[in-house]
Design a protein around this motif. Structure first.
Motif, mmCIF file in Angstrom:
data_model
loop_
_atom_site.group_PDB
_atom_site.id
_atom_site.type_symbol
_atom_site.label_atom_id
_atom_site.label_comp_id
_atom_site.label_asym_id
_atom_site.label_seq_id
_atom_site.Cartn_x
_atom_site.Cartn_y
_atom_site.Cartn_z
ATOM 1 N N THR A 78 -23.042 69.761 60.651
ATOM 2 C CA THR A 78 -23.176 68.787 60.660
ATOM 3 C C THR A 78 -24.557 68.024 60.523
ATOM 4 O OG1 THR A 78 -21.692 66.342 61.707
ATOM 5 C CG2 THR A 78 -23.287 68.451 62.942
ATOM 6 N N HIS A 79 -23.568 66.571 59.287
ATOM 7 C CA HIS A 79 -24.928 65.552 58.986
ATOM 8 C C HIS A 79 -25.079 64.641 60.402
ATOM 9 C CE1 HIS A 79 -21.981 64.144 56.896
ATOM 10 N NE2 HIS A 79 -22.424 62.735 56.504
ATOM 11 N N LEU B 54 -27.512 72.336 61.257
ATOM 12 C CA LEU B 54 -28.161 71.002 60.876
ATOM 13 C C LEU B 54 -29.752 71.518 59.437
ATOM 14 C CD1 LEU B 54 -28.661 68.458 63.966
ATOM 15 C CD2 LEU B 54 -26.817 68.715 62.505
ATOM 16 N N GLY B 55 -29.457 69.731 58.651
ATOM 17 C CA GLY B 55 -30.646 70.071 57.746
ATOM 18 C C GLY B 55 -30.467 68.954 56.768
ATOM 19 N N HIS B 56 -31.109 68.788 55.715
ATOM 20 C CA HIS B 56 -30.565 67.831 54.491
ATOM 21 C C HIS B 56 -30.136 68.641 53.783
ATOM 22 C CE1 HIS B 56 -33.882 69.854 53.137
ATOM 23 N NE2 HIS B 56 -35.113 68.918 53.734
ATOM 24 N N ASN B 57 -29.655 67.722 52.928
ATOM 25 C CA ASN B 57 -28.435 68.437 51.927
ATOM 26 C C ASN B 57 -29.531 69.577 50.918
ATOM 27 O OD1 ASN B 57 -26.467 66.714 52.328
ATOM 28 N ND2 ASN B 57 -27.036 65.085 50.885
ATOM 29 N N GLN C 214 -15.284 71.209 54.065
ATOM 30 C CA GLN C 214 -15.585 69.355 53.826
ATOM 31 C C GLN C 214 -14.134 69.235 53.587
ATOM 32 O OE1 GLN C 214 -17.954 66.636 51.657
ATOM 33 N NE2 GLN C 214 -19.552 67.712 52.991
ATOM 34 N N ASN C 215 -13.634 69.119 52.315
ATOM 35 C CA ASN C 215 -12.622 67.840 51.846
ATOM 36 C C ASN C 215 -10.676 69.003 52.562
ATOM 37 O OD1 ASN C 215 -10.308 67.380 50.930
ATOM 38 N ND2 ASN C 215 -11.114 66.746 48.298
ATOM 39 N N PRO C 216 -10.540 68.080 53.144
ATOM 40 C CA PRO C 216 -8.936 68.452 53.418
ATOM 41 C C PRO C 216 -7.549 68.792 53.097
ATOM 42 C CG PRO C 216 -9.011 66.459 54.779
ATOM 43 C CD PRO C 216 -10.398 67.320 53.856
ATOM 44 N N ASP C 217 -8.008 68.107 51.677
ATOM 45 C CA ASP C 217 -7.375 67.929 50.445
ATOM 46 C C ASP C 217 -7.205 69.733 49.620
ATOM 47 O OD1 ASP C 217 -5.287 65.944 50.970
ATOM 48 O OD2 ASP C 217 -7.474 64.974 50.671
ATOM 49 N N ASN C 218 -8.678 69.881 49.615
ATOM 50 C CA ASN C 218 -8.960 71.443 48.853
ATOM 51 C C ASN C 218 -7.623 71.869 50.042
ATOM 52 O OD1 ASN C 218 -9.737 70.367 46.829
ATOM 53 N ND2 ASN C 218 -11.968 70.307 47.739
ATOM 54 N N GLN C 219 -8.017 72.614 51.140
ATOM 55 C CA GLN C 219 -7.710 73.727 51.954
ATOM 56 C C GLN C 219 -5.703 73.829 52.554
ATOM 57 O OE1 GLN C 219 -11.141 74.141 55.363
ATOM 58 N NE2 GLN C 219 -10.280 71.932 54.952
ATOM 59 N N ASP D 214 -17.404 73.345 57.915
ATOM 60 C CA ASP D 214 -18.945 73.370 57.191
ATOM 61 C C ASP D 214 -18.072 71.202 57.021
ATOM 62 O OD1 ASP D 214 -20.302 72.748 55.402
ATOM 63 O OD2 ASP D 214 -20.323 73.786 53.768
ATOM 64 N N GLU D 215 -19.427 70.948 57.500
ATOM 65 C CA GLU D 215 -19.009 69.342 57.198
ATOM 66 C C GLU D 215 -17.769 69.357 57.085
ATOM 67 O OE1 GLU D 215 -22.001 67.517 55.298
ATOM 68 O OE2 GLU D 215 -23.042 68.404 55.171
ATOM 69 N N PRO D 216 -16.853 68.936 58.354
ATOM 70 C CA PRO D 216 -15.228 69.065 58.784
ATOM 71 C C PRO D 216 -15.145 67.551 58.313
ATOM 72 C CG PRO D 216 -16.128 69.941 60.575
ATOM 73 C CD PRO D 216 -16.946 69.852 59.710
ATOM 74 N N THR D 217 -16.384 66.706 59.394
ATOM 75 C CA THR D 217 -15.701 64.694 59.542
ATOM 76 C C THR D 217 -16.073 64.066 58.162
ATOM 77 O OG1 THR D 217 -17.585 64.789 60.976
ATOM 78 C CG2 THR D 217 -15.501 65.536 61.852
ATOM 79 N N ALA D 218 -17.201 65.012 57.782
ATOM 80 C CA ALA D 218 -17.872 64.032 56.097
ATOM 81 C C ALA D 218 -17.083 62.938 55.346
ATOM 82 C CB ALA D 218 -18.677 65.208 55.823
ATOM 83 N N MET D 219 -15.611 63.493 55.238
ATOM 84 C CA MET D 219 -14.777 62.764 54.336
ATOM 85 C C MET D 219 -14.036 61.805 55.487
ATOM 86 S SD MET D 219 -14.299 64.401 51.616
ATOM 87 C CE MET D 219 -13.572 63.920 50.115
#
Length: 290
Positions: free
Chosen positions: A201-202, A41-44, A91-96, A168-173
């Motif tokens: 995650t955040h 965890l941690g801020h941006n 983070q973004n599944p479309d990029n993978q 790396d933040e897999p659920t952010a989007m």
């Protein structure tokens, strides 16, 4: 020695036309055991995503070192081994996603490893079953929901049979349903397959599901421990502009008002149970049915 060992890790990004060189990690020490589920965890801007890329060998430390199963991630002769053992989901599944059909996308990694076609077929089927997406194996990837795409990205990593997955933040989007799908998949891989999980995650409700929470701040580790140990230190976290789970926040505010609430509450059920102890019993009013 732990499965993953980071010792005195520093990292600085090269200067650009817009900004000078900047160091984002300042002597990080971190050990991760096989089979652990660790939330980071941690801020941006605190260095979480940089740390994720370092664990996978995508980046190399500019100071200190990281080993995976004893192999130094900065040693080019070990890079193939490191990336086979530690998979990275971003983070973004479309990029993978690299193929238009689900099973072809999952097969992409093993094909590049030179795996025999029969073994690739077995791995693809097993990986899709692991993320509960086998019935979608012949579907077009662009027609999937965000949560389904992220599960396919995870399946593509599983097919390469890593010992650890860094997410790396897999659920952010994702929407709430997609988030739940991905978190259920992560738990299955960790508990049933024994895969080591490092989740960045955040979302605090995701962090409380881990076995250990590591909190980063300004390129260093601020604290670490079980979710209960970490989130009971609300004052420290708030002093560093960090969030806590909603139930922990409510209990903290009630304590400030004089309520006798425990300081290690993590979820709604625990909060409700504590409130029931604090509140006086409700007596039946006049005229109430008996």
């Amino acid at each position: 020695m732990s499965f993953i060992e980071a010792r005195g890790v520093r990292f600085a990004y090269d200067p650009t036309d817009d900004e000078p060189a900047r160091e984002v990690l300042h002597g990080v020490d971190l050990s991760i055991e096989k089979g652990e589920f660790v939330a980071l965890l941690g801020h941006n801007g605190c260095g979480k995503s940089t740390m994720a890329k370092l664990l996978n060998g995508m980046l190399h430390p500019t100071g200190g070192n990281i080993t995976v199963g004893g192999a130094d991630t900065a040693d080019e002769s070990h890079l193939y081994e490191v990336r086979c053992r530690v998979g990275l989901i971003q983070q973004n599944p479309d990029n993978q996603l690299v193929a238009s059909i689900v099973e072809e996308d999952v097969a992409f990694g093993p094909e590049n490893l030179g795996i025999e076609p029969k073994e690739i077929r077995r791995r693809v089927d097993d990986a899709l079953r692991s993320v509960d997406m086998y019935e979608y194996r012949e579907h077009a990837t662009y027609k999937l929901s965000g949560g389904q795409k992220q599960r396919i990205a995870i399946a593509g990593i599983i097919a390469m049979q890593p010992e650890c997955i860094v997410l790396d933040e897999p659920t952010a989007m994702l929407d709430p349903r997609g988030r739940k799908e991905v978190m259920d998949t992560i738990h299955t891989l960790n508990r049933e397959k024994g895969i080591t999980v490092v989740l960045i995650t955040h979302y605090m409700d995701e962090a409380v599901q881990a076995g250990r929470v590591v909190v980063m701040d300004s390129g260093t580790i601020l604290m670490q421990g079980t979710p209960r140990q970490v989130f009971s230190q609300v004052d420290v976290l708030k002093a560093h502009a960090l969030d806590v789970p909603q139930a922990s926040e409510l209990a903290y505010r009630l304590r400030a008002l004089g309520w006798q609430m425990p300081d290690d509450i993590l979820n709604e059920d625990e909060c409700i149970a504590a409130l029931q102890v604090c509140l006086p019993p409700v007596s039946a009013g006049k005229g109430e049915a008996t």
